[in-house]
Design an enzyme around this catalytic site. Structure first.
Site, mmCIF file in Angstrom:
data_model
loop_
_atom_site.group_PDB
_atom_site.id
_atom_site.type_symbol
_atom_site.label_atom_id
_atom_site.label_comp_id
_atom_site.label_asym_id
_atom_site.label_seq_id
_atom_site.Cartn_x
_atom_site.Cartn_y
_atom_site.Cartn_z
ATOM 1 N N CYS A 38 -6.892 -5.914 -18.879
ATOM 2 C CA CYS A 38 -5.764 -4.984 -18.689
ATOM 3 C C CYS A 38 -4.522 -5.378 -19.484
ATOM 4 O O CYS A 38 -3.595 -4.583 -19.610
ATOM 5 C CB CYS A 38 -5.423 -4.875 -17.204
ATOM 6 S SG CYS A 38 -6.842 -4.427 -16.199
ATOM 7 N N HIS A 85 1.675 -2.546 -16.366
ATOM 8 C CA HIS A 85 0.274 -2.192 -16.150
ATOM 9 C C HIS A 85 0.166 -1.490 -14.800
ATOM 10 O O HIS A 85 0.799 -1.883 -13.826
ATOM 11 C CB HIS A 85 -0.590 -3.452 -16.176
ATOM 12 C CG HIS A 85 -1.999 -3.191 -15.740
ATOM 13 N ND1 HIS A 85 -2.734 -2.127 -16.220
ATOM 14 C CD2 HIS A 85 -2.803 -3.838 -14.846
ATOM 15 C CE1 HIS A 85 -3.929 -2.139 -15.650
ATOM 16 N NE2 HIS A 85 -3.990 -3.160 -14.808
ATOM 17 N N ASN A 126 -6.165 3.108 -12.192
ATOM 18 C CA ASN A 126 -6.089 1.930 -13.065
ATOM 19 C C ASN A 126 -6.989 2.160 -14.280
ATOM 20 O O ASN A 126 -8.206 2.219 -14.148
ATOM 21 C CB ASN A 126 -6.537 0.692 -12.280
ATOM 22 C CG ASN A 126 -6.429 -0.585 -13.097
ATOM 23 O OD1 ASN A 126 -6.275 -0.547 -14.317
ATOM 24 N ND2 ASN A 126 -6.510 -1.723 -12.431
#
Ligand code: UT7
Length: 315
Positions: free
Chosen positions: A116, A240, A270
């Site tokens: 990520c 993020h 996500n």
């Protein structure tokens, strides 16, 4: 490790774009097939819906073409495709090769996998290429986490989504936009978030949550300090998008008001290395980022890895 860039050739973002699959999957859709519910998902994560579908290369190509159009650049003006992804279409070749071919970029192409944190890693690497002579680069974060998700495992399935975001980064004489960067990793924590060949994504959510807040705050604080700024100077935080509670906790500890954080997790879930460019483009399209603003990008993920960058928008 944290360091300020000392080169004399910097970069500025001249175009941006995204691509997300058409298919919207709501929390209610998920609760029809597994033991979960809309209230739990919204309260614990901030997610309302996510987009599912496509391939990593297809989404990356669409986002990349949109970014080129916004920059007013042709594919043949791009020196390399730098693709952040942790969900490549295949193990070999790199997905960036498919993207290079699909867009028609005559230059190089390579994947960056830092989970990520990947987009911020890719952005840092791209600035290195500009410093040694590249003129224009396409930096993309693209993911199809749905393809490595066990749709019977509610601990992961409610969190993930697919999508891509891209920027065109062009060389300028002088320092450019990037004021500081900070990359980090601790591979002794790799068991917390992993996916074996042919397997499904596993995550120790509680432990990742605990560690994430600490590493992202440390990394962001270092990047802010390296840029010669304080938290009060940050105009916009592009974090993020893993969990709204992580974003809130990070804002609180950094002393950055939550209104300054860009949140798109409610719409996209996500999306790993796509989440920061999806949020950045959302901020640009809604007029939240103006020339001269200081924008802090910060992410964390499997590895564990973490990464932050401070840009002064507009160079
Ligand atoms: O991008 C990469 C990095 N990833 C992350 O940063 C994710 C970090 N972790 C998280 O975001 C959170 O830990 C989760 C959202 C994954 C989980 O939230 P939590 O507040 O840590 O929940 P929990 O795992 O402690 O579970 C609380 C309760 C449990 O029930 P009991 O034991 O209290 O009865 C779980 O069984 O919620 C239950 N639960 C669920 N209930 C409905 C767990 N998953 C679900 C679910 N739907 N999907």
């Amino acid at each position: 490790m944290a360091t300020t860039r000392t080169g004399v050739r910097g970069g500025i973002v001249t175009g941006w774009g995204i691509s997300v699959p058409d298919k919207v999957v709501t929390n209610d859709d998920l609760s029809a097939t597994m033991d979960t519910n809309d209230a739990w998902i919204r309260e614990r994560t901030g997610i309302r819906e996510r987009r599912i579908g496509g391939t990593t290369s297809q989404l990356a190509i669409e986002a990349g073409l949109a970014a080129l159009a916004r920059a007013g650049r042709r594919p043949d003006e791009i020196d390399a495709v730098v693709l952040a992804t942790t969900t490549p279409d295949q193990i070999v070749p790199g997905t960036s090769a498919t993207v290079q071919d699909g867009i028609g970029v005559p230059g190089g192409a390579f994947d960056v996998n830092a989970a990520c944190s990947g987009f911020v890693y890719a952005l840092a690497v791209a600035h290195g290429l500009l410093a040694i002579g590249a003129e224009r680069l396409l930096v993309i974060g693209s993911e199809t986490l749905s393809r490595i998700t066990d749709w019977d495992d509610r601990s992961v399935a409610v969190l993930v989504g697919d999508g891509a975001g891209a920027v065109v980064l062009e060389a300028v004489d002088g320092p450019g936009q990037l004021l500081s960067w900070n990359l980090g990793a601790d591979g002794s924590l790799r068991h917390l978030l992993m996916c074996d060949h042919g397997g499904y994504l596993f995550m120790d959510g509680k432990e990742v949550f605990r560690k994430a807040v600490r590493v992202v705050v440390d990394s962001a604080e270092q990047a802010i300090a390296e840029a010669g700024l304080t938290a009060a100077d940050v105009s916009l935080l592009v974090p993020h998008q893993a969990n709204l509670r992580i974003i809130s906790a990070a804002c609180q500890r950094l002393g950055i008001p939550e209104e300054k954080a860009v949140v798109v997790i409610d719409r996209y879930g996500n999306t790993s290395s796509a989440s920061i460019p999806l949020a950045l483009v959302d901020a640009l399209e809604t007029g939240r980022l103006q020339p001269g603003d200081h924008v802090l990008l910060t992410g964390f993920g499997g590895g564990m890895t973490w990464a932050s960058a401070v840009l002064r928008w507009g160079g």
